[in-house]
Design a protein around this motif. Structure first.
Motif, PDB file in Angstrom:
ATOM      1  N   LEU A 127       0.836  -1.201   0.000  1.00 35.45           N
ATOM      2  CA  LEU A 127       0.000   0.000   0.000  1.00 35.45           C
ATOM      3  C   LEU A 127       0.868   1.248   0.000  1.00 35.45           C
ATOM      4  O   LEU A 127       1.799   1.362   0.804  1.00 35.45           O
ATOM      5  N   ILE A 128       0.580   2.167  -0.909  1.00 43.09           N
ATOM      6  CA  ILE A 128       1.242   3.477  -0.924  1.00 43.09           C
ATOM      7  C   ILE A 128       0.405   4.454  -0.096  1.00 43.09           C
ATOM      8  O   ILE A 128       0.899   5.095   0.808  1.00 43.09           O
ATOM      9  N   ARG A 129      -0.897   4.518  -0.433  1.00 42.89           N
ATOM     10  CA  ARG A 129      -1.790   5.397   0.345  1.00 42.89           C
ATOM     11  C   ARG A 129      -3.236   5.072   0.015  1.00 42.89           C
ATOM     12  O   ARG A 129      -3.562   4.721  -1.115  1.00 42.89           O
ATOM     13  N   MET A 130      -4.089   5.193   1.040  1.00 44.48           N
ATOM     14  CA  MET A 130      -5.533   5.073   0.854  1.00 44.48           C
ATOM     15  C   MET A 130      -6.095   6.481   0.752  1.00 44.48           C
ATOM     16  O   MET A 130      -5.704   7.369   1.501  1.00 44.48           O
ATOM     17  N   VAL A 131      -6.998   6.656  -0.191  1.00 45.72           N
ATOM     18  CA  VAL A 131      -7.628   7.961  -0.369  1.00 45.72           C
ATOM     19  C   VAL A 131      -8.751   8.086   0.664  1.00 45.72           C
ATOM     20  O   VAL A 131      -9.528   7.156   0.837  1.00 45.72           O
ATOM     21  N   PRO A 132      -8.826   9.211   1.363  1.00 39.55           N
ATOM     22  CA  PRO A 132      -9.921   9.403   2.313  1.00 39.55           C
ATOM     23  C   PRO A 132     -11.264   9.189   1.622  1.00 39.55           C
ATOM     24  O   PRO A 132     -11.321   9.290   0.408  1.00 39.55           O
ATOM     25  N   PRO A 133     -12.317   8.856   2.266  1.00 36.97           N
ATOM     26  CA  PRO A 133     -12.566   9.042   3.685  1.00 36.97           C
ATOM     27  C   PRO A 133     -12.479   7.763   4.526  1.00 36.97           C
ATOM     28  O   PRO A 133     -13.214   7.629   5.492  1.00 36.97           O
ATOM     29  N   GLU A 134     -11.630   6.805   4.219  1.00 36.12           N
ATOM     30  CA  GLU A 134     -11.511   5.597   5.038  1.00 36.12           C
ATOM     31  C   GLU A 134     -11.225   6.015   6.483  1.00 36.12           C
ATOM     32  O   GLU A 134     -10.204   6.642   6.759  1.00 36.12           O
ATOM     33  N   PRO A 135     -12.137   5.709   7.427  1.00 35.68           N
ATOM     34  CA  PRO A 135     -11.970   6.183   8.802  1.00 35.68           C
ATOM     35  C   PRO A 135     -10.795   5.545   9.540  1.00 35.68           C
ATOM     36  O   PRO A 135     -10.209   6.161  10.411  1.00 35.68           O
ATOM     37  N   GLN A 136     -10.453   4.308   9.206  1.00 30.04           N
ATOM     38  CA  GLN A 136      -9.324   3.639   9.843  1.00 30.04           C
ATOM     39  C   GLN A 136      -8.470   2.991   8.750  1.00 30.04           C
ATOM     40  O   GLN A 136      -8.492   1.774   8.571  1.00 30.04           O
ATOM     41  N   PRO A 137      -7.732   3.823   8.005  1.00 34.97           N
ATOM     42  CA  PRO A 137      -6.986   3.291   6.868  1.00 34.97           C
ATOM     43  C   PRO A 137      -5.859   2.356   7.302  1.00 34.97           C
ATOM     44  O   PRO A 137      -5.369   2.427   8.418  1.00 34.97           O
ATOM     45  N   VAL A 138      -5.463   1.505   6.376  1.00 38.43           N
ATOM     46  CA  VAL A 138      -4.294   0.669   6.570  1.00 38.43           C
ATOM     47  C   VAL A 138      -3.083   1.591   6.434  1.00 38.43           C
ATOM     48  O   VAL A 138      -3.072   2.508   5.608  1.00 38.43           O
TER      49      VAL A 138
END
Length: 81
Positions: free
Chosen positions: A25-36
């Motif tokens: 994973l490089i980055r999760m785009v919001p709005p994931e409340p509890q991203p990896v």
């Protein structure tokens, strides 16, 4: 009903990330409340019709998918010992 572009995107994701593929994973785009956390690795479990790539994360997180074409993640090679 699923649009053709979503169907095509899911088809591409299935080709590029079949079950068993290792990803980082490089980055999760919001709005994931509890991203990896960025940098976390895992193994692809499946890709659904919405182009969600379901992953067994190495840190034990579950139930969190990455979205093909939205979140940033890369395929990684198995590390050789």
């Amino acid at each position: 009903m699923m649009g053709k572009s979503m169907w095509e995107q899911a088809k591409r994701a299935r080709r590029e990330f079949p079950p068993g593929t290792r990803i980082r994973l490089i980055r999760m785009v919001p709005p994931e409340p509890q991203p990896v956390e960025p940098g976390t690795t895992g193994t692809v479990r499946s890709v659904d019709g919405g182009a969600n790539v379901w992953v067994n994360w190495d840190n034990g997180r579950s139930g969190i998918a990455v979205i093909y074409g939205v979140d940033e993640f890369v395929k990684i090679e198995e590390e050789k010992e």
